[in-house]
Design an enzyme around this catalytic site. Structure first.
Site, PDB file in Angstrom:
ATOM      1  N   CYS A  95       0.763  -0.929   0.094  1.00 15.15           N
ATOM      2  CA  CYS A  95       0.011   0.000   0.188  1.00 15.15           C
ATOM      3  C   CYS A  95       1.145   1.368   0.088  1.00 15.15           C
ATOM      4  O   CYS A  95       0.703   2.510  -0.194  1.00 15.15           O
ATOM      5  CB  CYS A  95      -0.946   0.311   0.939  1.00 15.15           C
ATOM      6  SG  CYS A  95       0.131  -0.061   2.868  1.00 15.15           S
ATOM      7  N   ASP A 114       2.410   2.695   2.823  1.00 16.91           N
ATOM      8  CA  ASP A 114       2.668   3.458   3.886  1.00 16.91           C
ATOM      9  C   ASP A 114       4.206   3.194   4.500  1.00 16.91           C
ATOM     10  O   ASP A 114       4.613   1.739   4.620  1.00 16.91           O
ATOM     11  CB  ASP A 114       1.855   2.466   4.965  1.00 16.91           C
ATOM     12  CG  ASP A 114       0.298   2.916   4.323  1.00 16.91           C
ATOM     13  OD1 ASP A 114       0.019   3.953   4.170  1.00 16.91           O
ATOM     14  OD2 ASP A 114      -0.562   2.162   5.030  1.00 16.91           O
ATOM     15  N   CYS A 172      -2.145   6.412   4.684  1.00 18.77           N
ATOM     16  CA  CYS A 172      -3.763   5.884   4.697  1.00 18.77           C
ATOM     17  C   CYS A 172      -3.773   6.877   6.376  1.00 18.77           C
ATOM     18  O   CYS A 172      -3.113   6.907   7.136  1.00 18.77           O
ATOM     19  CB  CYS A 172      -3.882   5.114   4.203  1.00 18.77           C
ATOM     20  SG  CYS A 172      -4.156   3.724   6.058  1.00 18.77           S
ATOM     21  N   CYS A 207      -2.516  -2.222   8.790  1.00 21.58           N
ATOM     22  CA  CYS A 207      -1.670  -0.460   9.644  1.00 21.58           C
ATOM     23  C   CYS A 207      -2.062  -0.923  10.485  1.00 21.58           C
ATOM     24  O   CYS A 207      -0.420  -0.501  11.523  1.00 21.58           O
ATOM     25  CB  CYS A 207      -2.852   0.145   9.520  1.00 21.58           C
ATOM     26  SG  CYS A 207      -3.434   1.290   7.495  1.00 21.58           S
TER      27      CYS A 207
END
Length: 172
Positions: free
Chosen positions: A68, A70, A94, A137
């Site tokens: 993603c 991150d 995000c 996350c």
């Protein structure tokens, strides 16, 4: 002009995960919804910043999720008793990644490094009410704290720091 943009993006973040650099504002959004706890940490991130990476009492963890994009940097400052006296983060990602970073800094402050190692991503995900698609996350936050502690210990030559007088007494 900036104020109107900020209001518009705040309204959209309540409905969508936004991509931003922590503390700098949203960049893009989609239609998924965030829980209020994520929004709170996203809009009011705690402990953004940096510590001196050359300080021997500071450990730095830098982790990323290639899928993603991150990236999370988490730094801890450990006192002589082995407790986390200060903690800072910078995250590019995000809303869930920023919220996970912010939350973990609040959670570990004052905690012994040994106790901080026991934090699991599932604890973070549960507290922030992250959906399954955002579990990575919380995994980043867990990996970041473990990496920061590993770096701190490496700087200390692998020294085990006792976290409480009771632990130190038991070890003696």
């Amino acid at each position: 002009m900036f104020s109107a943009f900020r209001q518009l993006t705040r309204a959209s973040v309540r409905q969508a995960p936004s991509f931003r650099v922590a503390g700098l504002g949203p960049v893009a959004a989609s239609r998924r919804q965030y829980h209020e706890k994520v929004i709170d940490h996203y809009e009011n991130p705690r402990n953004i910043g940096s510590l001196d990476k050359n300080d021997p009492t500071v450990g730095t963890g830098l982790v990323g999720a290639p899928a993603c994009g991150d990236v999370m940097r988490l730094q801890i400052k450990v006192d002589d008793a082995g407790n986390i006296a200060d903690v800072k983060f910078k995250t590019f990602g995000c809303g869930s990644a920023i919220a996970s970073s912010s939350y973990i800094t609040e959670r570990v402050r004052g905690m012994s490094i040994n106790d901080a190692l026991k934090i699991k991503n599932t604890d973070i995900a549960k507290e922030l009410c992250l959906p399954p698609v955002k579990l990575h996350c919380s995994m980043l936050a867990e990996d970041a704290i473990k990496s920061a502690i590993k770096d701190f210990r490496k700087k200390r030559g692998g020294d085990v720091v006792h976290s409480t007088p009771a632990t130190a007494a038991a070890a003696a």
